[in-house]
Motif scaffolding. Structure first.
Motif, mmCIF file in Angstrom:
data_model
loop_
_atom_site.group_PDB
_atom_site.id
_atom_site.type_symbol
_atom_site.label_atom_id
_atom_site.label_comp_id
_atom_site.label_asym_id
_atom_site.label_seq_id
_atom_site.Cartn_x
_atom_site.Cartn_y
_atom_site.Cartn_z
ATOM 1 N N LEU A 132 0.839 -1.189 0.000
ATOM 2 C CA LEU A 132 0.000 0.000 0.000
ATOM 3 C C LEU A 132 0.880 1.247 0.000
ATOM 4 N N ILE A 133 1.878 1.254 0.877
ATOM 5 C CA ILE A 133 2.870 2.330 0.895
ATOM 6 C C ILE A 133 4.185 1.765 0.373
ATOM 7 N N ASP A 134 4.679 2.335 -0.708
ATOM 8 C CA ASP A 134 5.910 1.845 -1.330
ATOM 9 C C ASP A 134 6.842 3.042 -1.549
ATOM 10 N N MET A 135 7.732 3.228 -0.595
ATOM 11 C CA MET A 135 8.643 4.366 -0.618
ATOM 12 C C MET A 135 10.066 3.819 -0.603
ATOM 13 N N GLN A 136 10.814 4.062 -1.679
ATOM 14 C CA GLN A 136 12.118 3.431 -1.824
ATOM 15 C C GLN A 136 13.213 4.458 -2.112
ATOM 16 N N ALA A 137 14.289 4.341 -1.328
ATOM 17 C CA ALA A 137 15.515 5.121 -1.545
ATOM 18 C C ALA A 137 15.247 6.617 -1.660
ATOM 19 N N ILE A 138 14.435 7.136 -0.742
ATOM 20 C CA ILE A 138 14.068 8.545 -0.792
ATOM 21 C C ILE A 138 15.231 9.414 -0.321
ATOM 22 N N GLY A 139 15.580 10.395 -1.131
ATOM 23 C CA GLY A 139 16.588 11.374 -0.770
ATOM 24 C C GLY A 139 16.101 12.774 -1.075
ATOM 25 N N PHE A 140 16.460 13.720 -0.223
ATOM 26 C CA PHE A 140 16.032 15.103 -0.433
ATOM 27 C C PHE A 140 17.145 16.022 0.047
ATOM 28 N N THR A 141 17.686 16.817 -0.885
ATOM 29 C CA THR A 141 18.826 17.694 -0.583
ATOM 30 C C THR A 141 18.570 19.077 -1.148
ATOM 31 N N PRO A 142 17.705 19.870 -0.501
ATOM 32 C CA PRO A 142 17.420 21.204 -1.012
ATOM 33 C C PRO A 142 18.618 22.134 -0.838
ATOM 34 N N GLU A 143 18.950 22.849 -1.898
ATOM 35 C CA GLU A 143 20.054 23.815 -1.894
ATOM 36 C C GLU A 143 21.343 23.200 -1.354
ATOM 37 N N GLY A 144 21.542 21.936 -1.693
ATOM 38 C CA GLY A 144 22.773 21.257 -1.311
ATOM 39 C C GLY A 144 22.842 20.788 0.127
ATOM 40 N N LYS A 145 21.778 20.995 0.892
ATOM 41 C CA LYS A 145 21.775 20.577 2.295
ATOM 42 C C LYS A 145 21.019 19.258 2.438
ATOM 43 N N PRO A 146 21.691 18.167 2.815
ATOM 44 C CA PRO A 146 21.005 16.878 2.928
ATOM 45 C C PRO A 146 20.005 16.864 4.085
ATOM 46 N N VAL A 147 18.759 16.544 3.761
ATOM 47 C CA VAL A 147 17.699 16.460 4.778
ATOM 48 C C VAL A 147 17.257 15.021 4.980
ATOM 49 N N LEU A 148 17.139 14.276 3.875
ATOM 50 C CA LEU A 148 16.803 12.855 3.922
ATOM 51 C C LEU A 148 17.719 12.100 2.975
ATOM 52 N N ALA A 149 18.074 10.882 3.366
ATOM 53 C CA ALA A 149 18.942 10.068 2.513
ATOM 54 C C ALA A 149 18.577 8.596 2.635
ATOM 55 N N ASP A 150 18.247 7.990 1.507
ATOM 56 C CA ASP A 150 18.065 6.537 1.407
ATOM 57 C C ASP A 150 17.031 5.996 2.390
ATOM 58 N N LYS A 209 11.201 7.244 -5.269
ATOM 59 C CA LYS A 209 9.802 7.513 -5.602
ATOM 60 C C LYS A 209 8.905 7.026 -4.474
ATOM 61 N N VAL A 210 7.731 7.647 -4.395
ATOM 62 C CA VAL A 210 6.720 7.233 -3.435
ATOM 63 C C VAL A 210 5.461 6.847 -4.188
ATOM 64 N N ARG A 211 4.999 5.642 -3.939
ATOM 65 C CA ARG A 211 3.713 5.202 -4.474
ATOM 66 C C ARG A 211 2.814 4.798 -3.316
ATOM 67 N N VAL A 212 1.588 5.259 -3.372
ATOM 68 C CA VAL A 212 0.577 4.869 -2.388
ATOM 69 C C VAL A 212 -0.594 4.281 -3.157
ATOM 70 N N ALA A 213 -0.916 3.035 -2.848
ATOM 71 C CA ALA A 213 -1.954 2.311 -3.589
ATOM 72 C C ALA A 213 -1.678 2.346 -5.089
ATOM 73 N N VAL A 237 -6.052 8.886 -2.551
ATOM 74 C CA VAL A 237 -5.406 7.777 -1.849
ATOM 75 C C VAL A 237 -4.703 8.193 -0.563
ATOM 76 N N ILE A 238 -4.315 9.466 -0.437
ATOM 77 C CA ILE A 238 -3.573 9.866 0.755
ATOM 78 C C ILE A 238 -3.943 11.285 1.180
ATOM 79 N N GLY A 239 -4.096 11.461 2.487
ATOM 80 C CA GLY A 239 -4.360 12.774 3.050
ATOM 81 C C GLY A 239 -3.384 13.030 4.182
ATOM 82 N N ILE A 240 -3.273 14.286 4.595
ATOM 83 C CA ILE A 240 -2.333 14.643 5.652
ATOM 84 C C ILE A 240 -3.004 15.598 6.631
ATOM 85 N N LEU A 241 -2.761 15.360 7.903
ATOM 86 C CA LEU A 241 -3.238 16.221 8.974
ATOM 87 C C LEU A 241 -2.014 16.900 9.566
#
Length: 244
Positions: free
Chosen positions: A8-26, A63-67, A81-85
């Protein structure tokens, strides 16, 4: 036909580096669990992960896939398929009355106005809040506004709801009331928090630290390890450390 091996939730190898600053990795999270927790200290990347999972931010990697929906690329399908509070309901609410706020997401999904109105009425009725329909949101308490946000998300009938520190700023009675409401919801919840106590009994917990996976597994294993680490840090003096 749905692939029975799909998550249902398929999130693989997520990385996020805004303006060169690593926030999330793998970061990986592939799950069909009904109650999923994400823990970590403030600044560990939890809220960023929540926004990526909801499709509000596009990850630099992975990538993130939900359903089966690519939530970043197919925003209209993602609404179904997805909401956020969010932690602060005032960051989510944009309309002056309760019924307008709940109707907004339904109209974005493509529901005709009359049908959206019926769904709004049914949603309010199911919570025993029909008398709230014309209420001005600015007159509601924070807990009541948070409930309006929850009703707005539920009205769109997602398969997954992300909770990003939903009890922050609420008093104890309001927190307990909202917790009971969430416990009764019959769909998948992903609860983002720094407080391990609210995740007791959850099926699966992801612990992230400095944007990376520290541990993932059943709550009975992850939460005690997280608590022990927090106690160790609390016994030290990392308030003296400067970060830049």
């Amino acid at each position: 036909m749905t692939d029975p091996s799909a998550h249902l939730i398929d999130m693989q190898a997520i990385g996020f580096t805004p303006e060169g600053k690593p926030v999330l990795a793998d970061i990986d999270l592939r799950s069909n669990a009904r109650r999923i927790g994400v823990v970590g200290r403030n600044g560990s990347g939890k809220t960023t992960l929540a926004r990526i999972m909801a499709g509000l931010i596009d990850a630099d990697q992975g990538k993130v896939r939900v359903a089966g929906v690519d939530v970043a690329k197919d925003r209209k399908a993602a609404l179904g398929v997805i909401g956020i509070l969010f932690q602060n309901p005032d960051h989510q609410i944009i309309f002056p009355t309760v019924e307008e706020e709940i109707a907004f997401g339904l109209l974005q999904q493509g529901h005709p106005k009359e049908e959206a109105g019926r769904i709004v009425a049914d949603t309010l009725s199911s919570f025993g809040k029909s008398h709230w329909a014309k209420a001005a949101i600015h007159q509601l308490s924070q807990g009541q506004r948070q409930l309006v946000c929850l009703m707005s998300v539920l009205a769109m009938r997602p398969k997954v709801i992300i909770l990003d520190e939903p009890f922050a700023g609420l008093d104890i009675p309001t927190t307990l009331q909202l917790q009971r409401t969430l416990d009764a919801i019959d769909l998948t919840l992903v609860h983002i928090t720094h407080d391990p106590a609210v995740l007791a009994g959850y099926d699966e917990v992801l612990w992230i630290d400095q944007g990376r996976t520290e541990m993932i597994g059943v709550a009975a294993q992850v939460l005690p390890a997280f608590q022990d680490r927090m106690n160790q840090i609390g016994a030290g003096d990392d308030l003296s450390d400067l970060t830049g």
